[in-house]
Write a protein that holds these residues in place. Structure first.
Motif, PDB file in Angstrom:
ATOM      1  N   MET A 352       0.851  -1.192   0.000  1.00 27.20           N
ATOM      2  CA  MET A 352       0.000   0.000   0.000  1.00 27.20           C
ATOM      3  C   MET A 352       0.887   1.242   0.000  1.00 27.20           C
ATOM      4  SD  MET A 352      -2.773   1.288   2.852  1.00 27.20           S
ATOM      5  CE  MET A 352      -3.983   0.046   2.446  1.00 27.20           C
ATOM      6  N   VAL A 353       0.441   2.282  -0.717  1.00 26.22           N
ATOM      7  CA  VAL A 353       1.193   3.537  -0.804  1.00 26.22           C
ATOM      8  C   VAL A 353       0.321   4.658  -0.223  1.00 26.22           C
ATOM      9  CG1 VAL A 353       2.381   5.170  -2.303  1.00 26.22           C
ATOM     10  CG2 VAL A 353       2.376   2.720  -2.868  1.00 26.22           C
ATOM     11  N   VAL A 354       0.859   5.351   0.780  1.00 24.46           N
ATOM     12  CA  VAL A 354       0.116   6.394   1.501  1.00 24.46           C
ATOM     13  C   VAL A 354       0.851   7.726   1.387  1.00 24.46           C
ATOM     14  CG1 VAL A 354      -0.650   7.183   3.783  1.00 24.46           C
ATOM     15  CG2 VAL A 354      -0.946   4.772   3.113  1.00 24.46           C
ATOM     16  N   LEU A 355       0.110   8.781   1.152  1.00 22.46           N
ATOM     17  CA  LEU A 355       0.651  10.143   1.198  1.00 22.46           C
ATOM     18  C   LEU A 355       0.230  10.754   2.540  1.00 22.46           C
ATOM     19  CD1 LEU A 355       1.930  12.739   0.031  1.00 22.46           C
ATOM     20  CD2 LEU A 355      -0.326  13.263  -0.980  1.00 22.46           C
ATOM     21  N   TYR A 356       1.217  11.179   3.326  1.00 23.63           N
ATOM     22  CA  TYR A 356       0.934  11.777   4.621  1.00 23.63           C
ATOM     23  C   TYR A 356       1.337  13.250   4.577  1.00 23.63           C
ATOM     24  CZ  TYR A 356       1.070  12.702   9.665  1.00 23.63           C
ATOM     25  OH  TYR A 356       0.878  13.231  10.919  1.00 23.63           O
ATOM     26  N   VAL A 357       0.381  14.155   4.772  1.00 21.46           N
ATOM     27  CA  VAL A 357       0.610  15.599   4.718  1.00 21.46           C
ATOM     28  C   VAL A 357       0.565  16.157   6.134  1.00 21.46           C
ATOM     29  CG1 VAL A 357      -0.113  17.775   3.672  1.00 21.46           C
ATOM     30  CG2 VAL A 357      -0.567  15.607   2.483  1.00 21.46           C
ATOM     31  N   ASP A 358       1.696  16.671   6.627  1.00 22.49           N
ATOM     32  CA  ASP A 358       1.781  17.202   7.990  1.00 22.49           C
ATOM     33  C   ASP A 358       3.014  18.086   8.088  1.00 22.49           C
ATOM     34  OD1 ASP A 358       2.022  17.580  10.848  1.00 22.49           O
ATOM     35  OD2 ASP A 358       0.784  15.780  11.116  1.00 22.49           O
ATOM     36  N   ASP A 359       2.892  19.218   8.781  1.00 25.01           N
ATOM     37  CA  ASP A 359       4.040  20.132   8.889  1.00 25.01           C
ATOM     38  C   ASP A 359       4.935  19.807  10.079  1.00 25.01           C
ATOM     39  OD1 ASP A 359       3.042  22.757  11.042  1.00 25.01           O
ATOM     40  OD2 ASP A 359       1.801  21.015  10.551  1.00 25.01           O
ATOM     41  N   ASN A 360       4.517  18.847  10.928  1.00 24.24           N
ATOM     42  CA  ASN A 360       5.293  18.515  12.117  1.00 24.24           C
ATOM     43  C   ASN A 360       6.202  17.324  11.823  1.00 24.24           C
ATOM     44  OD1 ASN A 360       5.651  16.944  14.814  1.00 24.24           O
ATOM     45  ND2 ASN A 360       5.038  19.008  15.461  1.00 24.24           N
ATOM     46  N   GLU A 361       7.506  17.524  11.966  1.00 28.20           N
ATOM     47  CA  GLU A 361       8.469  16.468  11.629  1.00 28.20           C
ATOM     48  C   GLU A 361       8.305  15.247  12.511  1.00 28.20           C
ATOM     49  OE1 GLU A 361      13.320  15.811  11.110  1.00 28.20           O
ATOM     50  OE2 GLU A 361      12.509  17.706  11.884  1.00 28.20           O
ATOM     51  N   SER A 362       8.061  15.451  13.814  1.00 26.70           N
ATOM     52  CA  SER A 362       7.884  14.308  14.721  1.00 26.70           C
ATOM     53  C   SER A 362       6.715  13.453  14.292  1.00 26.70           C
ATOM     54  CB  SER A 362       7.685  14.802  16.152  1.00 26.70           C
ATOM     55  OG  SER A 362       8.855  15.438  16.630  1.00 26.70           O
ATOM     56  N   ASN A 363       5.627  14.101  13.900  1.00 21.50           N
ATOM     57  CA  ASN A 363       4.473  13.338  13.433  1.00 21.50           C
ATOM     58  C   ASN A 363       4.797  12.569  12.155  1.00 21.50           C
ATOM     59  OD1 ASN A 363       2.835  14.238  15.515  1.00 21.50           O
ATOM     60  ND2 ASN A 363       1.964  15.928  14.329  1.00 21.50           N
ATOM     61  N   GLN A 364       5.537  13.199  11.245  1.00 18.90           N
ATOM     62  CA  GLN A 364       5.911  12.511  10.009  1.00 18.90           C
ATOM     63  C   GLN A 364       6.733  11.260  10.302  1.00 18.90           C
ATOM     64  OE1 GLN A 364       7.962  15.273   7.483  1.00 18.90           O
ATOM     65  NE2 GLN A 364       6.107  16.385   6.876  1.00 18.90           N
TER      66      GLN A 364
END
Length: 486
Positions: A352-364
């Protein structure tokens, strides 16, 4: 027919006034009928005889005349007399008299007004001005430099009573003194003030200005008032409503900010604790991680309850020791972990391929680590604008979208992805956010998002929603793995 007249309380006959050349009559303010009139009064009133005059009903008094009559009763009740000009209309034509008015007692217990009047010549303009002033509904009064009442129209008496000075009319005496002094200094006041009336506190528009007393020529103060209570109260109600809306908006903004600022770091604490828990730690280290997870879960529960309570209007009284339920010493297993084995989908033949959009590096890092542990490929974007451009390329099974980001937030990014006009626009989008107030979640669905995952992150819950929103093979593979792990 002979009219039977009462006597005065001391036994004197009323007919003692019959021989006087000035007009004398008695008026009962309760019944609004005459009681007696001498010959001069009969002529003044244009009556054929006493019986005809006493049969006239004067109860249809105008509000101004009624107020003026009530004032006369009040002022003369203690034995004083009042000298005033009155204009009557005995034959439909105006007749102005100079009258001395007092109160006398009759032998039947009634207290009636005694009028002793002589005709006086008054210019047409003055007569009209005085009559208009008498019938003016608003309070109008003239004061001398010492705040004593020189004149008050019936509207002033009805509003304040007899002899109330300018300063005493103001709810705040300091305001009254300032208005009086301004007039004595030659200045005009045009403002709204709270006044103390017979009906209680009222708001009046005040026009106060210096004038010369036409009798003495001395400086005096003319006060003209208009009741604007309804307007002031309406404006106050509107201002209160606007303030309530502003406070609600401010509270909403605070809740959103607090939710984001607290849940985001808590997401990293609890999420990485989950990662460490599955990393094959030594028993003592695993115990420490378990304590971190339990403490994080306790903090999460307290945070959620605080945010829930803060939605209520009485939250300040409810937010006490008993309002927040902490897990305390009860068993706390921590966040459930995702199945350890990766999901295999034979008929897809790919991860599976997921795009994760988030400005917080820890969350990424956290989400990428959790997804990688399950064999899911995760690529990241740092804000909504980058997320839209990445989504445009296509090839994503699911898009995880943070909400509060710089450049472009997640709501706008989702709206633009849904408007791309290709099959990419149908890619499942899941909000992954700390902003999970009910009205916020409703907005996410309104712009086309498919689900919402709350921070702090529950790994098992995230994977369940992730594979539920993905295509059927991914969903069935995840369900099989979850059943095996259970």
């Amino acid at each position: 027919m002979t009219v039977t007249l009462p006597r005065l309380a001391d036994g004197a006959e009323l007919t003692a006034w019959d021989s006087l050349r000035r007009a004398v009559w008695l008026f009962d303010p309760e019944s609004c009928f005459g009681v007696y009139a001498n010959s001069a009064a009969l002529a003044l009133w244009g009556a054929t005889d006493l019986e005809e005059l006493l049969a006239r009903d004067f109860s249809a008094l105008s509000p101004a005349v009624r107020a003026r009559t009530d004032r006369l009763r009040s002022v003369t009740a203690g034995g004083d007399s009042v000298q005033e000009r009155w204009t009557f209309y005995p034959r439909g034509q105006p007749l102005t008299v100079k009258a001395m008015i007092s109160t006398v007692a009759l032998d039947d217990g009634r207290r009636v007004l005694l009028f002793e009047a002589t005709e006086t010549e008054v210019g047409e303009e003055e007569r009209r001005a005085v009559e208009a002033l008498r019938h003016s509904a608003g309070p109008v009064a003239l004061f001398d430099a010492g705040d004593a009442v020189l004149f008050a129209n019936p509207g002033a008496f009805a509003t304040y009573g007899e002899g109330v000075g300018l300063v005493a009319r103001f709810a705040e005496a300091g305001d009254g003194r300032a208005v009086l002094q301004s007039a004595l200094d030659g200045q005009t006041t045009d403002a709204v003030h709270r006044m103390t009336t017979r009906e209680g506190a009222r708001w009046h528009h005040i026009d106060c200005r210096p004038v010369l007393d036409p009798v003495t020529g001395a400086i005096s103060v003319l006060l003209n008032e208009r009741d604007v209570t309804d307007r002031v109260e309406a404006e106050a109600a509107r201002a209160a409503a606007e303030q309530k809306v502003a406070m609600a908006e401010a509270r909403q903004a605070f809740l959103s900010q607090m939710s984001h600022e607290l849940r985001t770091p808590l997401n990293a604490v609890m999420g990485f604790a989950d990662v460490l828990a599955g990393a094959g730690l030594e028993p003592e280290q695993a115990d420490h991680v378990g304590r971190i997870r339990a403490a994080g879960q306790t903090l999460h529960v307290v945070l959620e309850q605080m945010i829930d309570l803060s939605h209520r209007d009485d939250w300040g009284t409810q937010l006490d020791r008993d309002a927040l339920t902490s897990p305390g010493s009860a068993a706390n297993p921590g966040m459930p972990s995702a199945p350890e084995a990766s999901v295999e989908v034979e008929d897809e033949g790919r991860a599976m391929v997921v795009l994760y959009v988030d400005d917080n590096e820890s969350n990424q890092v956290l989400v990428s680590t959790l997804l990688a542990a399950q064999g899911v490929i995760c690529e990241t974007a740092d804000d909504g604008a980058q997320g839209v451009e990445a989504a445009r390329r296509g090839g994503w099974d699911v898009i995880l979208m943070d909400i509060q980001m710089p450049v472009m937030d997640g709501v706008e990014a989702a709206r633009r992805i849904r408007a791309l006009g290709s099959e990419v626009a149908a890619t499942p989008i899941i909000a992954l956010t700390a902003n999970t107030l009910p009205e916020q979640v409703q907005q996410y669905f309104a712009v086309g998002m498919d689900d919402c995952i709350a921070k702090p992150l529950n790994a098992a819950g995230m994977f369940e929603k992730l594979f539920t929103q993905a295509s059927r093979p991914w969903r069935e593979g995840w369900q099989a793995q979850a059943a095996a792990a259970a």
